[in-house]
Design a protein around this motif. Structure first.
Motif, mmCIF file in Angstrom:
data_model
loop_
_atom_site.group_PDB
_atom_site.id
_atom_site.type_symbol
_atom_site.label_atom_id
_atom_site.label_comp_id
_atom_site.label_asym_id
_atom_site.label_seq_id
_atom_site.Cartn_x
_atom_site.Cartn_y
_atom_site.Cartn_z
ATOM 1 N N ALA A 137 18.412 76.557 110.530
ATOM 2 C CA ALA A 137 19.349 77.524 111.337
ATOM 3 C C ALA A 137 18.634 78.973 111.231
ATOM 4 N N THR A 138 19.003 79.801 112.264
ATOM 5 C CA THR A 138 18.555 81.099 112.465
ATOM 6 C C THR A 138 19.643 81.993 113.321
ATOM 7 N N THR A 139 19.337 83.110 113.346
ATOM 8 C CA THR A 139 19.813 84.072 114.027
ATOM 9 C C THR A 139 18.502 84.705 115.115
ATOM 10 N N TRP A 140 17.498 84.554 114.726
ATOM 11 C CA TRP A 140 16.369 84.818 115.337
ATOM 12 C C TRP A 140 16.037 83.804 116.449
ATOM 13 N N HIS A 200 26.538 78.228 107.373
ATOM 14 C CA HIS A 200 27.550 78.952 106.258
ATOM 15 C C HIS A 200 26.543 79.831 105.453
ATOM 16 N N GLU A 201 25.305 79.421 104.888
ATOM 17 C CA GLU A 201 24.473 80.530 103.993
ATOM 18 C C GLU A 201 23.953 81.380 105.033
ATOM 19 N N LEU A 202 23.755 81.028 106.488
ATOM 20 C CA LEU A 202 23.216 81.878 107.304
ATOM 21 C C LEU A 202 24.316 83.116 107.311
ATOM 22 N N LEU A 203 25.574 82.837 107.605
ATOM 23 C CA LEU A 203 26.530 83.844 107.734
ATOM 24 C C LEU A 203 26.466 84.823 106.300
ATOM 25 N N ASN A 246 20.720 71.369 99.573
ATOM 26 C CA ASN A 246 19.861 72.145 98.848
ATOM 27 C C ASN A 246 19.003 72.918 99.911
ATOM 28 N N ILE A 247 18.878 74.305 99.313
ATOM 29 C CA ILE A 247 18.280 75.300 100.462
ATOM 30 C C ILE A 247 16.730 75.028 100.006
#
Length: 570
Positions: A449-452, A474-477, A490-491
């Motif tokens: 996931a990304t916001t870039w 959820h982690e990205l938020l 797991n990340i």
């Protein structure tokens, strides 16, 4: 005349002869004063450097690049670029502008840097239209005219809207092109012209666009240059077959080597200098490669004071220990030593002071399990779906159709061999969610996931497992943006980008390690591309052929027609 510095006994690059000559260089007031084979000590310099056995070339000039691709602000990027011999850049800041509009551009312009940073006006914010992709900012004719008054704005950034340029005379991009030519008739107008030829190429040029930096082939190089277009070569176009065309037709006057996008982890190993080495390895003579990263880019952008080592020009130059490898010994900016071999990258004492809301810009809700259940109104066992097919080289995609199983009235995408991709509007404007399927993405269970997400930078998550997609989003938020890779909850890789969801203010070494971990995790999940990060981040770029996705869903890049997820039900 007080001479500040003399460089003695160097092999100095003559840009006009495209050769090296044994010369001495006198520097005064930040400019080259006199270049001669004569002894210059009678000029009584403050300092003398003996450069015996070394080579002197002009500082490198990168005329098409996006600072945001390095994921650090201009003030941090400055020291990194200078360490690689880059002394001038022309930045198209359309990433920060897509997020924050004119405020983002002005924040960049306010930063103080040792590197000379000039700007191209972001001409495509959004890259298409607000009806096709949601952005945080918007650049219209009024904003363009405002920016034209800034002396550090020296070009119009890449015009990208294919349909708007070729088929809609009154589109926003056509209005911007017309008004720019009226206001500043000699301003370079940069283009984004991928896979465009024939009459469509003529339409781009008729609109005023005179340069292209996208992926080239031998055929496109010959057609575009022979029709008067200037070409800027990024890494993926620096290929032996392309360099051979330039050599065969002596096209060197009409090309420049650029970076376009250098990610934070790649920035640990080089910048424009790395692309010069790549061009040499691909067959471009060393002297021509230097010429195409110094003098031709300076001429393209209208610089009258840099790009060559001649009297009156800015004393921006590099001392090389080895010409064949371009091993940098020292970098000088305005006649001052700014980097030496082995020294750490220079960073400002204080981090850039951005407004508080720059650090809190991700405004979309958390995904729920129900969001990832895609209903299908059929009693048949399968449905035909439209799919984005990723290529292993570059950022182009192809549209394909695949049969996907239906289970209990829902699309069984988790067992399809495809990945589900979701783009969520993140600016708090409309709550849009676009859905698509991707082939040749992840072959293992997991999610990224990304916001870039070029260029609108909405939140994008892709995966083969619903629970991992939820965990990644959820982690990205919680990070306020960045990149996340998850497997089995797991990340595996995390790269926080809290400034607008696209930048970080940590040292590039730290950021590079974080992004490298993300890249490695994507490879572990089966992602295969010449640039995994860029490939994923441009799945959302609706001006790069041939099928992409925004918060409005999948679309045909050339026609802007919406492409439904379900092509047909039996």
């Amino acid at each position: 005349m007080q001479i500040d510095l003399i460089i003695e006994n160097a092999s100095v690059f003559n840009s006009f002869l495209k050769t090296f000559e044994r010369k001495n260089i006198a520097i005064a007031g930040g400019k080259f004063y006199y270049i001669s084979a004569e002894d210059l000590q009678p000029l009584q310099p403050k300092e003398t450097v003996d450069a015996s056995g070394q080579y002197v070339i002009p500082g490198l000039i990168d005329i098409h690049m996006h600072i945001e691709s390095s994921m650090i602000p201009p003030s941090l990027f400055s020291g990194a670029a200078l360490s690689y011999g880059v002394t001038t850049v022309v930045a198209d800041a359309h990433e920060i502008t897509n997020v924050f509009g004119l405020e983002g551009m002005e924040a960049f312009l306010e930063e103080d840097t040792a590197l000379d940073i000039y700007y191209a006006i972001p001409s495509s914010v959004p890259s298409t239209t607000p009806e096709l992709e949601t952005t945080g900012g918007f650049i219209g004719v009024a904003e363009v005219l405002n920016l034209l008054n800034n002396p550090r704005v020296i070009a119009l950034g890449e015009a990208m809207n294919f349909k708007g340029i070729t088929s809609e005379p009154d589109s926003l991009i056509r209005q911007i092109l017309r008004e720019t030519q009226i206001k500043k008739p000699f301003l370079p107008l940069e283009g984004h012209v991928p896979r465009v030829s024939g009459v469509d190429l003529a339409k781009f040029m008729y609109a005023g666009i005179t340069a292209d930096h996208t992926h080239q082939s031998p055929e496109s190089i010959y057609e575009k240059i022979s029709n008067g277009m200037f070409l800027e070569f990024q890494k993926k176009s620096i290929l032996p077959e392309n360099m051979a065309v330039i050599e065969k037709h002596n096209f060197y006057e009409y090309v420049a080597i650029i970076t376009d996008d250098i990610m934070a982890d790649d920035l640990l190993d080089g910048h424009l200098d790395a692309n010069v080495r790549a061009a040499i390895a691909a067959g471009m003579p060393i002297e021509q490669a230097i010429y195409c990263t110094t003098y031709t880019p300076a001429r393209r952008m209208g610089f009258q004071d840099r790009g060559a080592i001649v009297a009156g020009f800015k004393a921006d130059f590099i001392l090389l220990d080895d010409l064949a490898t371009l091993e940098i010994n020292a970098v000088y900016k305005n006649g001052k030593l700014v980097h030496t071999k082995g020294a750490a990258i220079a960073y400002p004492n204080e981090k850039p002071a951005y407004p508080e809301h720059f650090y809190d810009s991700i405004h979309c809700r958390a995904l729920t399990p129900g969001d990832l259940r895609i209903p299908v109104t059929t009693t048949d066992a399968t449905v035909c779906c439209n799919v984005i097919q990723i290529q292993q080289v570059g950022t182009f995609t192809e549209p394909v159709q695949r049969e996907v199983t239906v289970k209990d009235g829902y699309l069984d995408w988790e067992n399809s061999g495809l990945a589900l991709i979701v783009v969520m509007e993140r600016y708090g404007k409309n709550g849009n969610i676009g859905f698509g399927l991707v082939e040749n993405a992840l072959t293992e269970k997991g999610a990224v996931a990304t916001t870039w997400a070029h260029d609108h930078h909405n939140l994008m998550v892709m995966g083969t497992d619903a629970e991992d997609m939820l965990a990644a989003q959820h982690e990205l938020l919680s990070l306020h943006g960045g990149y996340i890779v998850v497997q089995d909850g797991n990340i595996l890789g995390s790269c926080p980008l809290p400034i607008g969801g696209i930048l970080s203010d940590v040292p590039v070494q730290t950021l590079g390690r974080q992004l490298h971990a993300v890249r490695s995790a994507m490879v572990a999940l089966g992602y295969r591309n010449s640039n995994e990060i860029m490939s994923f981040s441009t799945l959302s770029l609706p001006v790069s052929p041939a099928i992409k996705i925004t918060d409005y869903g999948m679309m045909d890049v050339h026609t802007h027609a919406t492409i439904p997820l379900i092509a047909r039900e039996k």
